[in-house]
Design an enzyme around this catalytic site. Structure first.
Site, PDB file in Angstrom:
ATOM      1  N   TYR B  98       0.821  -1.218   0.000  1.00 36.06           N
ATOM      2  CA  TYR B  98       0.000   0.000   0.000  1.00 36.06           C
ATOM      3  C   TYR B  98       0.854   1.266   0.000  1.00 36.06           C
ATOM      4  CZ  TYR B  98      -4.300  -2.636   0.697  1.00 36.06           C
ATOM      5  OH  TYR B  98      -5.370  -3.463   0.525  1.00 36.06           O
ATOM      6  N   GLU B 196       1.000 -29.565  16.131  1.00 30.75           N
ATOM      7  CA  GLU B 196       0.252 -28.900  15.067  1.00 30.75           C
ATOM      8  C   GLU B 196      -0.994 -28.164  15.551  1.00 30.75           C
ATOM      9  OE1 GLU B 196      -1.047 -31.464  11.856  1.00 30.75           O
ATOM     10  OE2 GLU B 196      -2.273 -29.899  10.958  1.00 30.75           O
ATOM     11  N   ASP B 248      -1.112 -34.203  12.773  1.00 29.31           N
ATOM     12  CA  ASP B 248      -2.081 -35.160  12.263  1.00 29.31           C
ATOM     13  C   ASP B 248      -1.374 -36.140  11.330  1.00 29.31           C
ATOM     14  OD1 ASP B 248      -4.172 -33.889  13.572  1.00 29.31           O
ATOM     15  OD2 ASP B 248      -4.764 -32.699  11.832  1.00 29.31           O
TER      16      ASP B 248
END
Lengths: 363, 363
Positions: B98, B196, B248
């Site tokens: 920006y 995780e 996982d």
């Protein structure tokens, strides 16, 4: 729907199971009545100033195999939650789903996590005990706080006194899963500023906005977790601080404001516990996009649809929102809060926020 | 690629701009050489034990309008970064994008954020200074730490000494954007366990795993932020602690392990700074799904594709991973780490982790 004690939460759950027993005893088919959870069944509660469920209800009844199985699962879940409270343990919604695989009756096990999530919501509504008071944790925790506030958190490992500027790193104080374990001890705050993005939160902290304007900066981290909304409400109610929400200027961010201020459809039963109806929206307003000539992106089709659906949403049927949403549909543009950087890195703290907060009579 | 001083980072940037000047002076067309960033151009660095870019390079040259514009943008960005370092400010990647709207030359402004992000990566690679040392912050900060570790963080507001069990709430210590502002003072730790999901992180803390096993629990929060990977590496290198990753049991989570251990293709130039090649994977292994009879979900087509692509990925060409991935393709199932709850809420801390860590000779 107060924090209450573990003992009280446990008793209310057992009362639910007892009710099934009484229904059997009276020879009626066991059933449980819950409010219908759709947009058309939320109504404005004039006393509490938040949106709550209306009068329409759905019945979970054992008059079908599917219905009976739902109630069976409810009873097993009540048993699990009651044990959990007795042992002062806690668990996540996902753990509950997996745990059901260890239950002795196959029919009581959940088919998917939507089912267990929905059951916990049903139990919250019917028992008038919050999930937090069942000791059910969310998957992801709340966000962070930085500001002139000394608090005491009751942890499993004892009490911790933490000043949210002096005793924390630049990352701030991490809100725990259940913020009702916090007592506010002292503060020099004039304002709570709830900020959507991490980038803007870091900008405010780097520029010392919390110090200069005696502001508690709460990072919402997108759609805020329940813990973040609960803490924001408590900062407002207990410390009598104005709450101002600062997000991107697009329909998804207005919903973030909506969930802080009015609660969400999914958790309308918790509005009194989570919502801060006095919270005001500082921006980015579509009007700001025009006034400050911010860099913009064009509205996508899904943005337009979301804005149109907000015009239909009772939570947004105020003069302010109707004007702003109509303006945005007209200019067909949206801006992020960090787009203020196009005017320099200090513009947001030196100009934009002081101007807007003055206009709003907050500072 | 060390932390270095702001002054040094600034000089290296200015050297880059000076190089363009010299090229002009010599009558050659200005250009900048950067390694090609694709999977086929990462090679194993035997000395550092991590994957780094190979010899293939791409040239950003001013011999086309597009190329010249790229270098113009690089010069403006170097000027901005150099000022930022001189003033001890910082900014986010999005703010840089920006901010470019405020630059006097339209041609120097970025067209989209991908362009400014990529330029910063190019500058990191060519200058051998990390983004953190340019004082560029990420949008979202690192995750949290809980464990027997006393640290000192140098903040803009002075030094903060924080013990990551005694001075924090249940949410833990929030990792700052640049963890090189941290000094490790004292610790009683035997192990770093990088986890995780938030649900599992909370389970380990509730069960007191960090206390019982003298473990620093680092929450990865999904794909870990650079700050989290950097802190993990420093805990390993400076405190000589083994690092074990717990995710996982699916191909996306193996990539989380991969990014902790070997670095990522996108940031192979930072492997020496971010990667912990000694990090080991505790699970969920496909073998665990079989051994512990965990609740599973079927592999989706995209899971299968991801596993097959991992078999081709040089980072996963080890006996361990080939065996595990082949097994998973064979059983066609995946499991989440919270599925261990099917054996009860204490199974993970009383049985699974102690057994696995013993097998791995870590505990």
């Amino acid at each position: 729907m107060s924090a209450g004690s573990d003992q009280e939460a446990r008793e209310r759950l057992i009362d639910l199971a007892a009710e099934f027993y009484d229904q059997f005893d009276r020879g009626t088919i066991p059933h449980m009545e819950v409010p219908t959870r759709t947009k058309s069944n939320i109504v404005f509660d004039e006393d509490a100033d938040v949106w709550v469920y209306g009068d329409r209800t759905s019945t979970r009844s054992a008059n079908s195999v599917r219905g009976a199985q739902k109630l069976l699962k409810a009873v097993y879940t009540i048993d699990f939650l009651s044990d959990q409270l007795e042992q002062d343990r806690s668990s996540t919604l996902r753990e509950l789903y997996y745990l059901s695989e260890s239950w002795d009756l196959n029919e009581a096990q959940f088919n998917d996590q939507d089912e267990s999530n929905q059951l916990i919501e049903d139990l919250e509504i019917v028992s008038e005990v919050t999930r937090e008071d069942f000791h059910m944790r969310p998957e992801e925790s709340g966000a962070t706080v930085m500001g002139p506030l000394l608090l005491r958190e009751q942890t499993r490992r004892g009490e911790r006194e933490i000043h949210c500027q002096e005793d924390v790193g630049e990352g701030g104080y991490q809100i725990p899963n259940n913020p009702d374990t916090i007592d506010f001890l002292e503060n020099d705050a004039e304002l709570v500023l709830a900020v959507e993005t991490g980038g803007m939160r870091d900008r405010l902290v780097e520029n010392g906005f919390d110090e200069e304007w005696d502001t508690v900066v709460v990072h919402l981290k997108g759609q805020p977790a329940r813990a973040t909304r609960r803490l924001t409400k408590r900062l407002h109610d207990e410390l009598d601080l104005p709450v101002v929400v600062f997000t991107d200027g697009d329909p998804w961010s207005y919903r973030i404001y909506g969930s802080v201020a009015y609660g969400s459809i999914k958790s309308a039963h918790l509005s009194e516990y989570l919502a801060t109806p006095e919270a005001e929206f500082v921006g980015i307003r579509p009007q700001d996009i025009v006034d400050y000539e911010l860099p913009t992106d064009p509205l996508s089709d899904s943005d337009v649809n979301a804005l149109e659906s907000e015009l239909e949403d009772p939570r947004f049927q105020t003069e302010f929102w109707e004007e702003q949403i109509e303006l945005q549909l007209d200019i067909e543009k949206k801006s992020e809060q960090q787009s203020l950087a196009a005017r320099g890195l200090d513009f947001v703290t030196d100009t934009y926020l002081p101007e807007r907060l003055d206009e709003m009579d907050v500072l």
